[in-house]
Design an enzyme around this catalytic site. Structure first.
Site: not given
Ligand code: PHB
Ligand code: APR
Length: 397
Positions: A72, A201, A293, A297, A385
């Site tokens: 990504h 997000y 989460p 990280k 990130y």
């Molecule tokens: C996930 O794909 O499970 C995932 C992606 C981004 C995050 C947390 C979990 O910040």
């Protein structure tokens, strides 16, 4: 039995340590209380920093990741019904993130270990730790109904948040820093192609939402929910209604629906234990720290610990020096606190806190606007990130 390093726990931390030490010619035993099937199927997060990908590839277990993982370059931060696509690869000068489920990493590492046939005990019972403040530490374990005593030089506590390792550090030494959040994430896996190729997000008045994926036809989706909720409170219809409301944008973007085949609730906490080394015991991963989460990280922090721990153990076994063993905790904690800072900042700005008023809401929007419009803030976000290389923390004060 005798080994050089006894590793407790076969999560990503313990398995990666066993693998890197194997590559360095150092003997290990890994003991794990769960079955192979359980750890290979356990649904967890799935975003790898560039540095984690590099460790997998450079150590010889990255072949499937490179084939099946999804690289990504962008992430999308949504608020006020608008998407904000950030090219994190360009902003971080060439580092990207990869979507590859954590249990796939576990499978790759288990397969490698079984191939070179080093001890990995599944379904171990009654694991205990002895003599960490002596030169002759050992672990005891019951495996296939036989009691074994494993003498070793060092013990690696990689047994996750609920494990036993952290608890053998004396109370007079151990310091705990802990924060729990007044919300959780309801996460689902759905047979539906993700409507966007990017991880999204979203901050919304109704709460946070996240769109991720596990392949071209599988979406990994989350919504913020009250901490006391159970999956029974979230029938599929309710989940989709909330997800649509929180993710949709004014240009009519919509996540596709599909059969949900996995659903779970994850509580949220920030947690650090200090020190991460005591005598002959070194801690790594969730055994020593937990992050919310939001920044993806947790797994990457565990792999960072293991890189630093491998350096320390190699210096000891190859050159007899304990210097890096003694600095392991301080060096790791500098990185851990930086990653705590980042995860906690994202968590704070992207969630609705029950106790917040409209002032805090306005502050969050201001912060998110800054994060997605100021070049400096965008660069800082992208660097954190995609992951700051572990080595850069070795010289931090
Ligand atoms: C996930 O794909 O499970 C995932 C992606 C981004 C995050 C947390 C979990 O910040
Ligand atoms: N003896 C042996 N094994 C144990 C014991 C014990 N007493 N207690 C727990 N374990 C095992 C667990 O069953 C688990 O398989 O230790 C393993 C720990 O693995 P994880 O919980 O996956 O932790 P870790 O390897 O540190 O992985 C990093 O960060 O944010 C998270 O989701 C991310 O789980 C990932 C973690």
């Amino acid at each position: 039995m005798k080994t050089q390093v006894a590793i407790i726990g076969a999560g990503p931390a313990g398995l990666m340590l066993g693998h890197l030490l194997h590559n360095a010619g150092i003997d290990t035993i890994i003991v794990e209380i769960k079955s192979r099937q359980y750890i290979e199927e356990r649904v967890r997060a799935g975003v790898l920093e560039q540095g984690t990908v590099n460790v997998m590839v450079d150590s010889g277990v990255g072949e499937r990741l490179l084939r099946e993982g999804l690289e990504h370059e962008y992430i999308d931060i949504r608020f006020n019904k608008k998407p904000h696509r950030l090219n994190v690869k360009e902003l971080s000068r060439g580092r990207s993130v990869w979507v590859y489920a954590q249990h796939e990493i576990v499978k790759d590492l288990v397969a490698a270990r079984l191939e070179y046939d080093e001890p990995l005990y599944f379904e171990a019972r009654d694991v205990s730790i002895h003599g960490i403040d002596t030169d002759k530490p050992s672990i005891r374990v019951v495996h296939e109904d036989r009691q074994q005593i494993v003498d070793c030089d060092y013990i690696a506590g990689c047994d996750g948040f609920h494990g036993i390792s952290r608890r053998v550090i004396p109370d007079s030494v151990l310091r705990i820093y802990d924060r729990q959040y007044p919300f959780a994430w309801l996460g689902v896996l759905a047979e539906a192609p993700p409507a966007s190729q990017e991880i999204i997000y979203a901050y919304h008045e109704r709460g946070f939402a996240l769109q991720s994926m596990r392949g071209p036809d599988i979406s990994r989706l989350y919504v913020q929910c009250p901490v006391a909720d159970t999956v029974e409170d979230w029938p599929d219809d309710r989940f989709w209604t909330e997800l649509h409301a929180r993710l949709e944008t004014e240009d009519g973007w919509q996540q596709q629906e599909g059969p949900i085949f996995q659903k779970g609730i994850t509580g949220m906490r920030s947690f650090v234990c200090e020190p991460m080394q005591y005598g002959r015991l070194l801690l790594a991963g969730d055994a020593a720290h937990i992050v919310p989460p939001t920044g993806a990280k947790g797994l990457n922090m565990a792999i960072g610990d293991i890189q630093t721990m491998t350096r320390a153990l190699r210096a000891y076994f190859e050159g007899g020096s304990k210097d890096y063993i003694h600095s392991y905790s301080d060096t790791s904690l500098k990185r851990v606190w930086q990653m705590q800072r980042f995860a906690s900042m994202l968590c704070y700005n992207l969630h609705r806190f029950p106790e917040h008023n409209t002032f805090e809401h306005k502050m969050q929007i201001a912060e998110l606007n800054n994060m997605t419009h100021s070049k400096e803030a965008m660069r800082a976000l992208a660097q954190n990130y995609t992951g700051v290389p572990v080595e850069l923390f070795y010289d931090l004060d």
